[in-house]
Design an enzyme around this catalytic site. Structure first.
Site, short mmCIF file in Angstrom:
data_model
loop_
_atom_site.label_atom_id
_atom_site.label_comp_id
_atom_site.label_asym_id
_atom_site.label_seq_id
_atom_site.Cartn_x
_atom_site.Cartn_y
_atom_site.Cartn_z
N TYR A 91 -3.05 -2.28 -10.50
CA TYR A 91 -3.04 -2.07 -9.04
C TYR A 91 -2.26 -3.19 -8.34
O TYR A 91 -1.42 -2.94 -7.47
CB TYR A 91 -4.48 -1.98 -8.51
CG TYR A 91 -4.54 -2.00 -7.00
CD1 TYR A 91 -4.18 -0.88 -6.26
CD2 TYR A 91 -4.94 -3.14 -6.31
CE1 TYR A 91 -4.20 -0.90 -4.86
CE2 TYR A 91 -4.96 -3.17 -4.92
CZ TYR A 91 -4.60 -2.05 -4.21
OH TYR A 91 -4.60 -2.08 -2.84
N SER A 147 0.80 -1.24 0.00
CA SER A 147 0.00 0.00 0.00
C SER A 147 0.82 1.28 0.00
O SER A 147 0.26 2.35 -0.24
CB SER A 147 -0.91 0.03 1.22
OG SER A 147 -2.07 -0.70 0.96
N LYS A 178 0.44 3.42 -2.97
CA LYS A 178 -0.75 4.25 -3.21
C LYS A 178 -0.40 5.75 -3.24
O LYS A 178 -1.01 6.52 -3.97
CB LYS A 178 -1.80 3.99 -2.13
CG LYS A 178 -2.38 2.57 -2.18
CD LYS A 178 -3.21 2.25 -0.94
CE LYS A 178 -3.81 0.86 -1.02
NZ LYS A 178 -4.42 0.42 0.25
N TYR A 238 -4.51 4.47 7.87
CA TYR A 238 -5.85 3.85 7.95
C TYR A 238 -6.60 4.30 9.19
O TYR A 238 -6.59 5.48 9.51
CB TYR A 238 -5.74 2.32 7.91
CG TYR A 238 -4.86 1.79 6.82
CD1 TYR A 238 -5.11 2.12 5.49
CD2 TYR A 238 -3.77 0.99 7.10
CE1 TYR A 238 -4.30 1.63 4.48
CE2 TYR A 238 -2.96 0.50 6.10
CZ TYR A 238 -3.23 0.83 4.79
OH TYR A 238 -2.42 0.35 3.80
N VAL A 271 0.92 -3.61 3.99
CA VAL A 271 0.86 -4.92 4.65
C VAL A 271 2.14 -5.74 4.49
O VAL A 271 2.28 -6.80 5.07
CB VAL A 271 -0.36 -5.77 4.21
CG1 VAL A 271 -1.66 -5.18 4.73
CG2 VAL A 271 -0.39 -5.97 2.71
N1 GLN Z 1 -2.10 -5.22 -2.08
C1 GLN Z 1 -2.75 -5.05 -0.80
C2 GLN Z 1 -4.25 -5.10 -0.97
O1 GLN Z 1 -4.76 -4.60 -1.93
C3 GLN Z 1 -2.34 -3.76 -0.19
C4 GLN Z 1 -2.95 -3.53 1.17
C5 GLN Z 1 -2.06 -2.85 2.14
O2 GLN Z 1 -0.83 -2.84 2.01
N2 GLN Z 1 -2.65 -2.34 3.20
O3 GLN Z 1 -4.95 -5.62 -0.12
#
Ligand code: GLN
Length: 320
Positions: free
Chosen positions: A190, A65, A68, A242, A260
């Site tokens: 993505y 993530s 992003k 988050y 994650v």
């Molecule tokens: N690739 C992960 C997902 O889409 C990314 C989520 C994350 O790092 N919080 O669930």
């Protein structure tokens, strides 16, 4: 603070938290469950390009993530602020990063740092077909990191074949006209952006680039138009951690983003970028050791943006 002192601070933090074993590695993407949970590295890069690091700094992992943030910058460059705002909001959410929720009035995903918003953001990346869009994305990462990057195919295919929640979000957004491109192509992009491989130093250089008005402090190359830095850092500050973002802003007080994979980047504008990697996560999906390290670094170096007695901690000071 002297150079040796910052090195000593990082070494002390690494020593102190190495034994912390709380949390668990992400398992919902099967390939991520294979990571060694003990890996741990911390890196600070100043806006002058000085690098301080400790731990498993050469270990590669997928960016997840944290990507992003950078995809949002590219979408802003591709379409401008006003258009991007029609597709992705900037409101923090008290819900989990993978919640299947859109704003009830506008049907937009709440912000670009949660999965729904990130998928909508990635769907905005321009390019003629999947390959050109992927190449533009990889080229964007190269600017921030300073070298070519690659997608970990095992993690990409692992997530593509199990990412049903993300697929559900994409279909919901298609239903409301929030995504108007080929959704399978955008979902692939993505999943690929999440599977870009980096090490802890790469994270810190990327963070330092955002701290340095969009110019990579090591290569001196511009990675993103400086007029979008405030957009990127604002959503990181309010949404990057988050449903822990409020507490993070209160306690640590600098824009940040977690993934994650167990990575966290944090930005001290005009001063430094911080990268931490440790794969065990708390219930909200943030690295347990990463949060602790950032909390202590913020306290010890006085980094909170609203700290009245805040030092303007520049790398020049590091040498005094
Ligand atoms: N690739 C992960 C997902 O889409 C990314 C989520 C994350 O790092 N919080 O669930």
């Amino acid at each position: 603070m002297a150079q040796e002192n910052l090195e000593a601070v990082l070494n002390d933090l690494h020593c102190k938290y190495k034994s912390l074993q709380d949390g668990a590695v992400a398992k919902y993407i099967p390939e991520l469950a294979k990571v060694n949970p003990e890996l741990f590295s911390i890196c600070v890069v100043t806006v002058d390009g000085e690098v301080y690091q400790v731990g498993d700094d050469k270990q590669l992992f997928t960016i997840q993530s944290i990507s992003k943030v950078f995809a949002y910058g590219l979408a802003l460059e591709d379409h401008g602020r006003d258009y991007v705002l029609t597709r992705v909001g900037v409101e923090p959410t008290g819900d989990a990063f993978n919640a299947i929720i859109l704003d009830e009035q506008s049907n937009r995903p709440l912000n670009p740092m949660v999965n729904a918003g990130a998928i909508a953001t990635t769907s905005l990346i321009k390019g003629n077909g999947a390959t050109e869009r992927l190449n533009r994305m990889l080229n964007m990462f190269r600017g921030y990191i300073g070298h070519d990057v690659f997608v970990d195919i095992s993690v990409f295919t692992s997530e593509r074949s199990t990412g049903h929640r993300n697929r559900a979000m994409a279909h919901l957004m298609l239903n409301f006209g929030m995504i108007d491109r080929n959704i399978e192509e955008s979902l692939d992009l993505y999943f690929q952006q999440c599977a870009v491989m980096v090490n802890c130093q790469d994270l810190a250089v990327m963070a330092a680039t955002l701290a340095n008005k969009g110019i990579n402090p090591v290569t001196k190359e511009r990675a993103v138009n400086s007029s979008y830095i405030k957009d990127i850092l604002s959503v990181m500050y309010t949404c990057g951690m988050y449903n822990f973002a409020g507490e993070w802003a209160y306690k640590i007080g600098i824009p940040a983003k977690s993934g994650v994979c167990g990575g966290i980047i944090a930005i001290v504008p005009n001063q430094m970028g911080i990268g931490v990697f440790s794969p065990r996560l708390d219930a909200r999906g943030n690295s347990v050791r990463g949060v602790k390290v950032c909390e202590e670094l913020s306290q010890q170096l006085g980094l909170h943006l609203f700290e009245c007695s805040r030092n303007n901690f520049k790398s020049g000071d590091l040498c005094n």
